[in-house]
Scaffold this motif. Structure first.
Motif, PDB file in Angstrom:
ATOM      1  N   VAL A 179       0.830  -1.200   0.000  1.00  0.00           N
ATOM      2  CA  VAL A 179       0.000   0.000   0.000  1.00  0.00           C
ATOM      3  C   VAL A 179       0.864   1.249   0.000  1.00  0.00           C
ATOM      4  O   VAL A 179       0.635   2.201  -0.764  1.00  0.00           O
ATOM      5  N   VAL A 180       1.878   1.268   0.863  1.00  0.00           N
ATOM      6  CA  VAL A 180       2.753   2.439   0.963  1.00  0.00           C
ATOM      7  C   VAL A 180       3.430   2.719  -0.375  1.00  0.00           C
ATOM      8  O   VAL A 180       3.513   3.873  -0.826  1.00  0.00           O
ATOM      9  N   ARG A 181       3.882   1.694  -1.028  1.00  0.00           N
ATOM     10  CA  ARG A 181       4.559   1.850  -2.322  1.00  0.00           C
ATOM     11  C   ARG A 181       3.577   2.345  -3.397  1.00  0.00           C
ATOM     12  O   ARG A 181       3.905   3.241  -4.191  1.00  0.00           O
ATOM     13  N   ARG A 182       2.383   1.787  -3.403  1.00  0.00           N
ATOM     14  CA  ARG A 182       1.398   2.141  -4.429  1.00  0.00           C
ATOM     15  C   ARG A 182       0.904   3.576  -4.281  1.00  0.00           C
ATOM     16  O   ARG A 182       0.643   4.254  -5.276  1.00  0.00           O
ATOM     17  N   ARG A 183       0.819   4.050  -3.044  1.00  0.00           N
ATOM     18  CA  ARG A 183       0.277   5.387  -2.797  1.00  0.00           C
ATOM     19  C   ARG A 183       1.346   6.475  -2.848  1.00  0.00           C
ATOM     20  O   ARG A 183       1.025   7.661  -2.769  1.00  0.00           O
ATOM     21  N   TYR A 184       2.584   6.067  -2.989  1.00  0.00           N
ATOM     22  CA  TYR A 184       3.690   7.036  -2.944  1.00  0.00           C
ATOM     23  C   TYR A 184       3.590   8.038  -4.101  1.00  0.00           C
ATOM     24  O   TYR A 184       3.288   7.681  -5.240  1.00  0.00           O
ATOM     25  N   GLY A 185       3.851   9.301  -3.785  1.00  0.00           N
ATOM     26  CA  GLY A 185       3.870  10.342  -4.798  1.00  0.00           C
ATOM     27  C   GLY A 185       2.526  10.962  -5.102  1.00  0.00           C
ATOM     28  O   GLY A 185       2.443  11.905  -5.893  1.00  0.00           O
ATOM     29  N   ARG A 186       1.456  10.442  -4.488  1.00  0.00           N
ATOM     30  CA  ARG A 186       0.124  10.998  -4.730  1.00  0.00           C
ATOM     31  C   ARG A 186      -0.206  12.059  -3.673  1.00  0.00           C
ATOM     32  O   ARG A 186       0.358  12.069  -2.584  1.00  0.00           O
ATOM     33  N   ARG A 187      -1.114  12.934  -4.011  1.00  0.00           N
ATOM     34  CA  ARG A 187      -1.616  13.898  -3.028  1.00  0.00           C
ATOM     35  C   ARG A 187      -2.593  13.159  -2.122  1.00  0.00           C
ATOM     36  O   ARG A 187      -3.607  12.630  -2.591  1.00  0.00           O
ATOM     37  N   LEU A 188      -2.276  13.109  -0.835  1.00  0.00           N
ATOM     38  CA  LEU A 188      -3.051  12.303   0.093  1.00  0.00           C
ATOM     39  C   LEU A 188      -3.722  13.172   1.157  1.00  0.00           C
ATOM     40  O   LEU A 188      -3.106  14.094   1.692  1.00  0.00           O
ATOM     41  N   PRO A 189      -4.974  12.868   1.465  1.00  0.00           N
ATOM     42  CA  PRO A 189      -5.621  13.573   2.577  1.00  0.00           C
ATOM     43  C   PRO A 189      -4.851  13.355   3.878  1.00  0.00           C
ATOM     44  O   PRO A 189      -4.330  12.262   4.124  1.00  0.00           O
ATOM     45  N   ARG A 190      -4.780  14.404   4.701  1.00  0.00           N
ATOM     46  CA  ARG A 190      -4.082  14.324   5.979  1.00  0.00           C
ATOM     47  C   ARG A 190      -5.058  14.563   7.130  1.00  0.00           C
ATOM     48  O   ARG A 190      -6.027  15.302   6.988  1.00  0.00           O
ATOM     49  N   THR A 191      -4.759  13.935   8.262  1.00  0.00           N
ATOM     50  CA  THR A 191      -5.508  14.172   9.488  1.00  0.00           C
ATOM     51  C   THR A 191      -4.529  14.629  10.551  1.00  0.00           C
ATOM     52  O   THR A 191      -3.559  13.919  10.855  1.00  0.00           O
ATOM     53  N   ASP A 192      -4.772  15.801  11.124  1.00  0.00           N
ATOM     54  CA  ASP A 192      -3.875  16.360  12.127  1.00  0.00           C
ATOM     55  C   ASP A 192      -4.003  15.598  13.442  1.00  0.00           C
ATOM     56  O   ASP A 192      -5.099  15.328  13.917  1.00  0.00           O
TER      57      ASP A 192
END
Length: 264
Positions: free
Chosen positions: A24-37
């Motif tokens: 999952v980490v590899r596949r999602r790398y480089g994308r704009r991802l939602p963040r939760t503070d």
């Protein structure tokens, strides 16, 4: 698939779960991802959460009665006295990851037993059955062999600093003897303890309170111990109970030297 997972030994289950999270980490790398503070400058991303769910899927299939403590989802299931508890850090180095730095780790540890640390981008998985430790590369397992030959010491400089003012890692780096004997590295990920176990680092030092039950550090501590490293808190005691921080060294001489610098 579920039947085959249920037959896995704990170390192979840890490896399978770490691989699932790393995918999952590899596949999602480089994308704009939602963040939760999370507060205090910390945050999580959608990749952290998705990786933890992938890991949980493997654990549930292989060991449905085990409890899991995940960094993102908290504890699921009940680990009664003597019960089994998995400690999961699905993406250690979230800030690195969010800015496009590949220095991250996926950590899995069964309290008191097997553990695995995956590097999503090299494809390596460092793992232990609780007695011995190996690295798996391209399907081939090689025993971990710690050595201080590199002279490289990773030091975690991030907060909090519960040892201050008695001990601050930055002061260690400023010492003349440290500069003469070692070369500092700061990677801000718990790949670093795994590298000590693998002989890629001479030692790793971090401040902090009790780290033995930490989802961030439990797997690295287990690897280092199984590989034969010397592992203590910065106070010289075991990194559990009243212990504080972590000093993981490839050998006794390196550990002794670092502890003398820390005490000074």
């Amino acid at each position: 698939m579920i039947d085959s997972l249920a037959l896995l030994a704990d170390d192979e289950g840890a490896v399978a779960a770490a691989y699932a999270g790393a995918g999952v980490v590899r596949r999602r790398y480089g994308r704009r991802l939602p963040r939760t503070d999370k507060g205090d400058g910390d945050f999580t991303t959608a990749a952290d959460v998705e990786a933890e769910e992938a890991i949980l899927g493997v654990i549930r299939a292989a060991r449905p009665d085990d409890a899991v403590l995940g960094e993102e989802g908290g504890q699921r299931g009940t680990a009664a006295q003597g019960g089994r508890l998995w400690l999961v850090d699905p993406l250690c180095g979230t800030l690195n990851y969010a800015v496009g730095n590949m220095l991250v780790a996926v950590n899995m540890a069964l309290a008191g037993g097997a553990a695995a640390v995956a590097d999503p981008f090299s494809g390596e998985v460092f793992f232990t059955d609780g007695a011995a430790a190996w690295v798996r590369r391209d399907g081939v397992d090689t025993p971990l062999a710690p050595t201080s030959a590199t002279r490289l010491v990773d030091v975690n400089l991030g907060p909090p600093f519960p040892g201050a003012p008695g001990f601050r890692a930055v002061d260690l780096l400023a010492g003349r003897e440290f500069a003469e004997r070692f070369r500092p590295r700061v990677v801000s990920t718990t790949l670093a303890p795994a590298w000590v176990a693998a002989g890629q680092r001479a030692a790793y030092v971090t401040d902090g309170s009790d780290l033995s039950g930490s989802v961030h550090f439990a797997a690295g501590i287990a690897l280092c111990r199984a590989a034969g490293c010397v592992v203590t808190g910065v106070d010289g005691g075991p990194p559990d109970g009243a212990g504080q921080g972590l000093v993981a060294a490839a050998d006794a001489d390196t550990h002794r030297l670092l502890m003398s610098m820390i005490r000074d």
